[in-house]
Write an enzyme that holds these catalytic residues in place. Structure first.
Site, short mmCIF file in Angstrom:
data_model
loop_
_atom_site.label_atom_id
_atom_site.label_comp_id
_atom_site.label_asym_id
_atom_site.label_seq_id
_atom_site.Cartn_x
_atom_site.Cartn_y
_atom_site.Cartn_z
N LYS A 359 0.88 -1.17 0.00
CA LYS A 359 0.00 0.00 0.00
C LYS A 359 0.92 1.23 0.00
CE LYS A 359 -4.02 2.31 1.85
NZ LYS A 359 -4.50 2.69 0.52
N GLY A 386 -7.94 7.21 1.83
CA GLY A 386 -7.14 8.36 2.28
C GLY A 386 -5.76 8.01 2.79
N LEU A 387 -5.19 6.93 2.20
CA LEU A 387 -3.77 6.65 2.41
C LEU A 387 -3.34 6.41 3.86
CD1 LEU A 387 -1.81 9.02 0.03
CD2 LEU A 387 -1.08 6.76 0.69
N CYS A 444 -3.37 9.27 -6.66
CA CYS A 444 -4.38 8.99 -5.64
C CYS A 444 -5.49 10.03 -5.72
CB CYS A 444 -3.77 8.99 -4.24
SG CYS A 444 -5.06 8.81 -2.99
N GLY A 556 -7.69 -2.80 -13.64
CA GLY A 556 -8.97 -2.09 -13.65
C GLY A 556 -10.08 -3.10 -13.84
O1 RRO Z 1 -5.79 5.34 -0.03
C1 RRO Z 1 -6.61 5.66 -0.92
O2 RRO Z 1 -7.66 6.26 -0.68
C2 RRO Z 1 -6.35 5.37 -2.34
C3 RRO Z 1 -5.13 5.49 -2.97
BR1 RRO Z 1 -3.56 5.95 -2.07
C4 RRO Z 1 -5.02 5.32 -4.37
O3 RRO Z 1 -3.97 5.46 -5.00
N1 RRO Z 1 -6.15 5.00 -5.04
C5 RRO Z 1 -7.34 4.85 -4.42
O4 RRO Z 1 -8.36 4.55 -5.07
N2 RRO Z 1 -7.43 5.04 -3.07
#
Ligand code: RRO
Length: 606
Positions: A359, A386-387, A444, A556
């Site tokens: 992640k 949100g990472l 993101c 995808g």
């Molecule tokens: O963590 C996220 O909300 C997130 C990330 Br970093 C991303 O690259 N793509 C996504 O759909 N969610």
């Protein structure tokens, strides 16, 4: 105790109405007996996701009872039809198939484990939340632990399961007291009225309270216990796509207020005081599209580009890294550390991917976005996670040593909001021998400024120019689909020195809650993934592959080997599985195993 790795097919043994709910029983031939408080992810094996694409995700249900069967165990659940997933499960007939993953999550602890002086247990259930308390009650009775049970229902129509789970010979078990809002039985009012009176008594001082029910009830239970200084354990509920720590959707605030935890792996039983929990259709796992409608094998065409990729055997080379097969995971959709905690070392023995992409990590720790973080959509889902991550130092110290035990090469995904921070991340990660390659997440959709670099070719090129001198390890740029011409960004990444690109990240998307008419996600919007985005991903992949010489990882909505074969045909060097792993923890292996056969089939045009 760990759960069997992956989903298995079980048969419906019984599905009967009981006071507004249904008792839903499964014959689980191969599963272990669950512990009280644990849950399962369930999805009908047939017609799941048909007619509009929902339900798409499996639903999480707490087990109400488990009894030995001729083979394996019989599992009882209490279900109420409150959304497309539970509607579908409620309609299943005995003998029909259900995909099952579990048992998952933690369990209640006996009063003595919680409080060595405990005199006994007080169980407090509300509505359909009585389910996990039924199996817990039996467990306590068998161990001779004194207990009292308080159950609350709105009205007679919503008192399902009571007769079956808390009565013996047609009579309510003597330790059970009822509260009903309409006064048809027991105390007229809330079950927490009964609890307040009970906790005020001297004999409750050393008790332990166990509770499951609607969020407001759990908050009231936690508040009463806090006032009286009585320990409590709350079985909470949160929307959940996977049940094994992969989706990061089921975040709830930690009881100590320090950010969020995942209810699937750190719960569902949480020590009070309770944080706010989110109600809704109890979450869920559908079945991948069968690929058996393909016509017999033939020799595939040679070359690269549309319909021209040859797959000679399973092994592939990607940026100088040897991989056992072309299927990896999409960043952020599989937490290998959590999966190992849930399923044990079988995860290592039969790892679903030929390389593991972490992640995304950021320079500093992040708690992630406020829940609600996920929302099911037709043939997909929107996330706004949100990472959440431990930051660079936390990742290097805690996660990297564990990820280094995986039997496949490791690709670390990084993201920052400026070049200096990107450089810090790349520099630190690249010097670790455990890391085979680095993915630069410039796409993101869910963090402020997360997309700024990846939306502009000039910014992307400048970033790569700054990072390229820092390492000889492969740099893979994760492209956004949220631009008119992703191929222009890919060309810029290549010009800046990228070794590969990967695409697509999720598509910016929104959904509105049909009840509140407000945005379904706390952040207002998120990123769409799942089969719904597959044709868009394929078109963007085609455009990118035609524009650059460097290899592309295609992803995808890949849910089957046939889908993966499409991406390879469109020019991908590797494919990545994301959302499908939420529905099937071993989707990567299923797709890799089926892929070679698929590549040697002529695709039927209809
Ligand atoms: O963590 C996220 O909300 C997130 C990330 Br970093 C991303 O690259 N793509 C996504 O759909 N969610």
């Amino acid at each position: 105790m760990t759960a069997p790795f992956g989903r298995r097919l079980c048969e419906v043994a019984r599905n009967e109405a009981t006071g507004g709910y249904r008792i839903f029983s499964l014959a689980d031939r191969d599963g272990p007996a669950p512990q009280p408080g644990q849950f399962y992810m369930l999805a009908a094996a047939r017609s799941w996701g048909e007619g509009g694409g929902r339900p798409f995700l499996p639903r999480a249900l707490s087990v109400a009872e488990a009894s030995p069967a001729k083979q394996g165990v019989r599992l009882d659940f209490l279900i109420e039809a409150v959304g497309p997933g539970t509607d579908r499960l409620c309609k299943l007939e005995p003998g029909e198939g259900v995909w099952v993953t579990g048992p998952l999550g933690n369990s209640f602890s006996t009063p003595r484990q919680v409080n060595p002086d405990a005199a006994g247990a007080i169980l407090v259930g509300g509505g359909i939340g009585i389910a996990p308390l039924a199996i817990w009650r039996r467990h306590l009775v068998e161990r001779g632990i004194p207990l009292r049970v308080l159950l609350g229902f709105r009205n007679k129509e919503h008192s399902g399961g009571l007769d079956e789970l808390f009565c013996a010979g047609g009579t309510l078990c003597p330790e059970v007291r009822l509260a009903t809002e309409d006064g048809h039985a027991g105390h007229q009012g809330f079950v927490t009225d009964l609890l307040a009176t009970m906790l005020a008594g001297d004999d409750a001082a050393s008790a332990v309270v166990y509770s499951c029910g609607p969020p407001a009830m759990l908050e009231a239970v936690a508040a009463l216990c806090r006032q009286q200084g009585i320990p409590c354990q709350l079985a909470e509920e949160s929307p959940m796509a996977c049940g094994f720590g992969a989706c990061f959707g089921c975040a709830v605030p930690r009881p100590d207020g320090s950010g969020y935890m995942r209810l699937c792996v750190d719960g569902p039983v949480v020590a009070g005081p309770a944080g706010p929990v989110t109600a809704g259709d109890p979450p869920c796992l559908p079945v991948a599209k069968a690929s058996s409608d393909m016509v017999p094998p033939t020799v595939p065409p040679a070359g690269r580009g549309d319909g021209e990729r040859r797959l000679r055997d399973e092994a592939v080379e990607f940026c100088g890294i040897e991989l056992g097969h072309p299927v990896i995971n999409a960043s952020g959709t599989y937490d290998a550390i959590a999966a190992r905690r849930v399923f044990g070392d079988e995860v290592l023995a039969d790892f679903p991917f030929s390389a593991f992409v972490s992640k995304t990590i950021t320079p500093e720790p992040r708690a992630g976005n406020e829940p609600q973080r996920i929302w099911e959509t037709p043939a997909g889902m929107i996330n706004s996670i949100g990472l959440p991550n431990k930051g660079l130092e936390g990742f290097l110290a805690e996660d990297l040593p564990q990820l280094a035990e995986l039997p496949v090469p490791l690709i670390v995904s990084v993201m920052a909001t400026n070049r200096e921070d990107f450089a810090r991340l790349v520099g630190a990660v690249a010097e670790r021998d455990e890391v085979a390659a680095i993915e630069l997440n410039v796409s993101c959709p869910n963090v402020h400024s997360g997309l700024i670099v990846g939306e502009q070719p000039s910014e992307t090129e400048a970033l790569l120019e700054a990072l390229r001198p820092l390492t000889e390890k492969p740099l893979v740029v994760k492209l956004t689909p949220n631009v008119a011409a992703p191929e222009a960004v890919a060309v810029a990444a290549e010009a800046g020195g990228a070794d590969a690109v990967s695409l697509i990240n999720t598509l910016k998307a929104s959904a509105f809650d049909p009840v509140t008419r407000r945005p379904a996600l706390a952040a207002g919007h998120g990123g769409l993934s799942g089969p719904a985005v597959r044709p868009i991903a394929l078109q963007q992949l085609r455009a990118v592959v035609a524009a650059v010489e460097i290899p592309a990882v295609g992803m995808g909505g890949i849910a089957s080997a046939a889908d993966a074969a499409e991406f390879l045909a469109a020019g991908a060097s590797l494919v990545a599985v994301g959302t499908e792993s939420f529905r099937d923890p071993r989707a990567g292996s299923r797709i890799a195993n089926g892929l070679e056969t698929e590549m040697y089939r002529v695709q039927s045009p209809v």
